[in-house]
Write an enzyme that holds these catalytic residues in place. Sequence first.
Site: not given
Length: 300
Positions: A240-241
């Site tokens: 994820s980010k």
Amino acid sequence: MTVRTRFAPSPTGFLHIGGARTAYLNALYARRHGGQYLLRIEDTDKSRSTPEAVAQIIESLDWLGLTPDEPPVMQSAREARHREVAEALLASGQAYRAYETADELKAMREAATLAHRPPHYSGHWRDRESGPAEAGRPYAIRIKAPRGGSTIVDDLVQGRVEVSHAELDDMIILRSDGTPTYLHAVVVDDHDMGITHVIRGDDHLTNTFRQCMVFDAMGWARPAFAHVPLIHGADGAKLSKRHGAVGVLEWRDQGILPEAALNALLRLGWGQGDTEIIGAEEAARVFDIADVGRAAARMD
Ligand code: GLU
């Protein structure tokens, strides 16, 4: 048989590197076998799909050198065909009209949960003729799930996977507003596009058994399936980010070369001995989907 693969992103955001890896594996498999690699934009969810995301996906693939071999297929443009196949299943008796309202379905799910049963549709309309009371009432089209036995898929990455038919229910293929469901649309499109190998993330493995219902009911040969593990971050959590840049164009903007990006993506979960650098042409000569590992790849 000519190998035909496809990458089928939903245009709800930028193309992330997990998607780019899936696209690359599809392209490599097709190239390895002298076939075609196609792109289908799965934009049936109109509330979440945007033209900007479509443009961004195409730009990302072009930058990586993963331009598809034919013009992209837009799933939303094929709704009439999805409907036609649902009607054909209805006509052949392999699907039926179900008249439950949203509230009735909700109550059915809640009752099942209370009784510790899976939230399956009861099959109420499966063997019932509609009467005058149903005239003019909206209905969904549900496919008749097979009863007894199981479905077996010999997945090219996961190996043999078997699901008992007790775990399937009569899923909706056409909603009461006339729109196809996602699981139905995917099968109709894969069939019509002549897809022979479906290579995608293993988060779609459970969908496969529902999709097989549509292939089988239509008498269409199922494609081969290869479900590749998702990419995780160095800490083992789903990428994820917070693991840093995960958008393909972010990599580009950081000055990473497309050749390097492809190399890094390929080396996640696939390798040829200790070879660190494999160009796209070399990879297309040696790549085999069966060599993709079954464990989640960690991106360090
Ligand atoms: N549209 C799906 C996704 O973006 C992929 C479906 C498929 O490959 O069958 O996750």
